[in-house]
Design an enzyme around this catalytic site. Structure first.
Site, PDB file in Angstrom:
ATOM      1  N   TYR A 202      54.268  37.260  67.850  1.00 25.50           N
ATOM      2  CA  TYR A 202      55.737  37.204  68.019  1.00 25.50           C
ATOM      3  C   TYR A 202      56.304  36.563  69.310  1.00 25.50           C
ATOM      4  O   TYR A 202      57.128  35.597  69.197  1.00 25.50           O
ATOM      5  CB  TYR A 202      56.426  38.302  67.546  1.00 25.50           C
ATOM      6  CG  TYR A 202      57.931  38.134  67.266  1.00 25.50           C
ATOM      7  CD1 TYR A 202      58.445  37.766  66.188  1.00 25.50           C
ATOM      8  CD2 TYR A 202      58.675  38.851  68.292  1.00 25.50           C
ATOM      9  CE1 TYR A 202      59.844  37.884  66.199  1.00 25.50           C
ATOM     10  CE2 TYR A 202      60.125  38.894  68.292  1.00 25.50           C
ATOM     11  CZ  TYR A 202      60.652  38.265  67.157  1.00 25.50           C
ATOM     12  OH  TYR A 202      62.067  38.282  67.156  1.00 25.50           O
ATOM     13  N   LYS A 206      58.480  32.852  70.092  1.00 20.64           N
ATOM     14  CA  LYS A 206      59.851  32.886  71.000  1.00 20.64           C
ATOM     15  C   LYS A 206      59.450  32.304  72.087  1.00 20.64           C
ATOM     16  O   LYS A 206      60.441  31.736  72.666  1.00 20.64           O
ATOM     17  CB  LYS A 206      60.209  34.252  71.019  1.00 20.64           C
ATOM     18  CG  LYS A 206      60.382  34.981  69.961  1.00 20.64           C
ATOM     19  CD  LYS A 206      61.621  34.362  68.869  1.00 20.64           C
ATOM     20  CE  LYS A 206      61.902  35.047  67.716  1.00 20.64           C
ATOM     21  NZ  LYS A 206      63.041  34.360  67.046  1.00 20.64           N
TER      22      LYS A 206
END
Length: 706
Positions: A202, A206
């Protein structure tokens, strides 16, 4: 980081989005739903909910319309649900096309859709799922809608907005651990690397978002569109529902203790999207304040990742949208605004700048602990290869070089070539041409884009041998140019009406060949002073219709003139000169390559623009006479776009692997095979090359002995 998150102030009063149109992705739940609700309360006129599940989207739309607060604050709002599945590129393409057909303006894009997968999955594109949904699709959506946002800004006189939902979790990236990257670059690393935890996957997605916006902001100023992202912090949404039970329980406990409400997350989002100004362009906002980039981003490795990530995905946008014009409508009164041509042109230039320096960082820049696999041999280029692919690969060969190019004016191959290679940091570019005012336009554009490169103009009128001598004398007198590493003889005219120069030679023969022969030899001292001298002479496949007319190179003063026959003769002469230079000076380190750039639309064909049918028919007639069946009727003529059109220029000028083929004819970014391709013996004969050399010495009145 403190355990409890800081308080979030409410938004300032006076926000009024009347008359504006906004897109919110991932709008059916969580932060996306709250953003949608708040936009409506601030009187947005048109809200597009871009959702994966249309049925759920319609349910949410009806609930919003029925909301008493909405009925009071914005009873006339138009809410439209449109399908957008960010797991695949095709859905992004369909969404963009459908939106441009349905709406005339776009003021705000909220790229909110995102996921955090518990286990590693691959999307239909073959990319890791978090990377695809959180990053890749948002990049494509942003770049595809940017022209429309810019055009809306031009109409309103105010910047429009793109705001992504980001996260401070980017600091948890696996790259910060300096895992070796797999062959194929960043995306392949995320697709194939094992042992990356859920939080790091994740965080990786980002991080890519942050890197892309930072790099985009360097190339695209905020005067038209402000682009930023925000971190909402830990928010009480259903995003943790996908976690396995052993992770979900502690995550939900943490939410209960310190999570923000969706309403406050919405305030943070709208602060970035409608309140914050140009100072946030390209930046991540956390708790409504601009955040400093992480230590990894500021590191040498992080900066290289930033360049590579931005360019790789600008390139993906180019392949999915620019190269398939049918997928996004152009301006059409029936379809609303579509794409504004000026905006699209400007943005294309921005993303070409972003694409160019990047592809080869895996071959040249990374440290041992964070490196891409070094290629063991040069890639296999072909006629479809783009200069923007080659320039990064040959960046080490380009950097620091002094490069002289003839024929550099707006709309030509020379201009395209120098602008492509400029991104790889040559030391000096010398632009030679008859019209210094036309050259000045290109110099000004290069100076604005690449102020670190020294660019000089050289007046070179190829229609006059006296002027050619003056140009050579000028260049040789420049003390700040001790050598020329690469000379690209690019200038030329094509299939023009018959005329003679002041020196008494047919204009195509002198412009394309004889003057280049003289100029090249007159500056050979500067060329041979280079540690790795190279001369590229632009020939053409049209040499197929014109061997050297040894006793009638002037076409009997025009009585026997055929424009393509003359052009073909000059291009054969170019090929033979390239061969002669290799034969005469190869032992002194000079590499020389004649090359065919292929067929593309440039200012070279201006003489045929008014009557292209006749222009083409004359060439077909010559092909018929010479028996070149492949081109009968021009049916098999394959056009190149501008990027492809100068690829062989780049290949010929900088590829180190072709040294063993010194003097060979190049085409389609490879050494042409006379047995398989349209390369004719009269353009590759050493006997003819030597005969032409002696003829040219006689014509210019000077011998060049090496």
């Amino acid at each position: 980081m403190p355990f409890f998150q800081p308080p979030v102030p409410s938004l300032p009063s006076g926000i009024d989005l009347s008359g504006q149109t906004a897109i919110v992705t991932g709008a059916t739940a969580g932060i996306g739903l709250e953003i949608s609700r708040q936009l409506i309360l601030y009187k947005v006129s048109n809200l597009i909910m871009a959702v994966r599940n249309m049925s759920k989207g319609e349910t949410v739309r009806k609930a919003l319309v029925s909301d008493p607060a909405v009925k009071t604050a914005n009873p006339h709002v138009t809410i439209k649900v449109m399908e957008l599945d960010t797991e695949n590129y095709a859905s992004v393409q369909r969404f963009v096309s459908a939106y441009q057909l349905a709406f005339q303006d776009l003021h705000l894009l909220m790229a909110n859709a995102g996921i955090g997968t518990a286990v590693k999955e691959l999307a239909s594109s073959g990319h890791e799922m978090d990377t695809q949904v959180n990053y890749l699709s948002n990049v494509l959506l942003t770049l595809a809608l940017l022209p429309m946002l810019e055009t809306t800004a031009n109409k309103t006189g105010k910047p429009t907005r793109i705001t992504w939902t980001g996260s401070r979790m980017y600091e948890k990236t696996s790259l910060a651990k300096k895992l070796p990257l797999q062959k194929g670059g960043l995306l392949n690393h995320f697709n194939t690397a094992e042992g990356i935890s859920m939080l790091q996957r994740y965080g990786d997605s980002k991080l890519l978002c942050v890197l892309f916006q930072l790099e985009l902001a360097k190339h695209y100023p905020p005067d038209k569109v402000i682009i930023n992202s925000f971190c909402p912090g830990l928010v009480d949404t259903g995003m943790t529902d996908v976690l396995p039970i052993y992770m979900r329980i502690p995550a939900n406990a943490m939410k209960a203790l310190r999570a923000r409400s969706p309403q406050k997350a919405g305030w943070i989002a709208l602060n970035a999207a409608v309140v914050a100004g140009a100072e946030t362009h390209g930046r991540l906002l956390g708790d409504m304040e601009v955040e400093e980039p992480s230590e990894f981003i500021k590191s040498k490795e992080g900066q290289k990742c930033q360049l590579y990530a931005a360019g790789q995905h600008a390139d993906k946008w180019n392949s999915l949208f620019v190269s398939d014009e049918s997928k996004i409508p152009t301006n059409n009164p029936e379809h609303g605004i579509g794409r504004d041509t000026a905006a699209q042109t400007r943005i294309n230039r921005v993303f070409n700048e972003m694409r160019s320096p990047l592809i080869a960082f895996d071959a040249m820049l990374f440290s041992n602990n964070l490196s891409y696999a070094q290629p063991t041999m040069a890639p296999s280029w072909n006629r479809d290869t783009r200069a923007s692919e080659l320039v990064p690969y040959y960046a080490p060969q380009i950097a620091g070089k002094t490069i002289l190019v003839t024929g550099v004016s707006t709309g030509g191959l020379g201009e395209r070539f120098v602008k492509q290679i400029a991104v790889a940091n040559p030391s000096i570019l010398i632009l030679a041409g008859r019209s210094t005012s036309k050259i000045r336009v290109v110099i000004d554009e290069l100076g604005a884009a690449h102020p670190e490169i020294k660019v000089k103009a050289l007046a070179l009128n190829l229609l006059s041998l006296a002027d050619v001598r003056k140009a050579a004398e000028t260049l040789n007198s420049w003390a700040d140019i001790p050598h020329v590493d690469v000379l690209v003889n690019n200038a030329g005219i094509m299939a023009v009406p018959y005329s003679k120069t002041e020196d008494g030679f047919e204009s195509q023969f002198q412009t394309n060949h004889l003057s280049h022969f003289l100029f090249t030899n007159l500056i050979m001292g500067k060329i041979l002073a280079s540690k790795g001298p190279r001369v590229v002479t632009v020939s053409s496949g049209v040499h197929r219709v014109g061997h050297i007319r040894w006793s009638d190179y002037n076409f009997n003063d025009g009585k026997h003139y055929q424009r393509w026959l003359s052009y073909g003769q000059s291009k054969t002469a170019n090929a033979l000169m390239g061969l002669s230079l290799a034969e005469k000076l190869g032992t002194r380190g000079l590499l020389s390559f004649p090359m065919c750039p292929g067929t593309s639309i440039t200012n070279l064909s201006a003489h045929g623009a008014n009557d292209f049918a006749s222009f083409a028919a004359d060439l077909t007639q010559m092909d018929n006479i010479y028996g070149n069946k492949w081109c009968w009727g021009m049916a098999e003529m394959q056009m190149k776009d501008p990027d492809q059109g100068v690829a062989t220029h780049v290949f010929a000028a900088f590829d180190p692997s072709i040294a063993e083929y010194n003097g060979a004819f190049l085409a389609g970014c490879h050494v042409a095979d006379p047995d398989q391709e349209e390369v004719y013996s009269w353009a590759t004969s050493k006997v003819d090359a030597e005969r032409l050399w002696k003829l040219c010495e006689k014509l210019v009145g000077q011998e060049f002995k090496y």
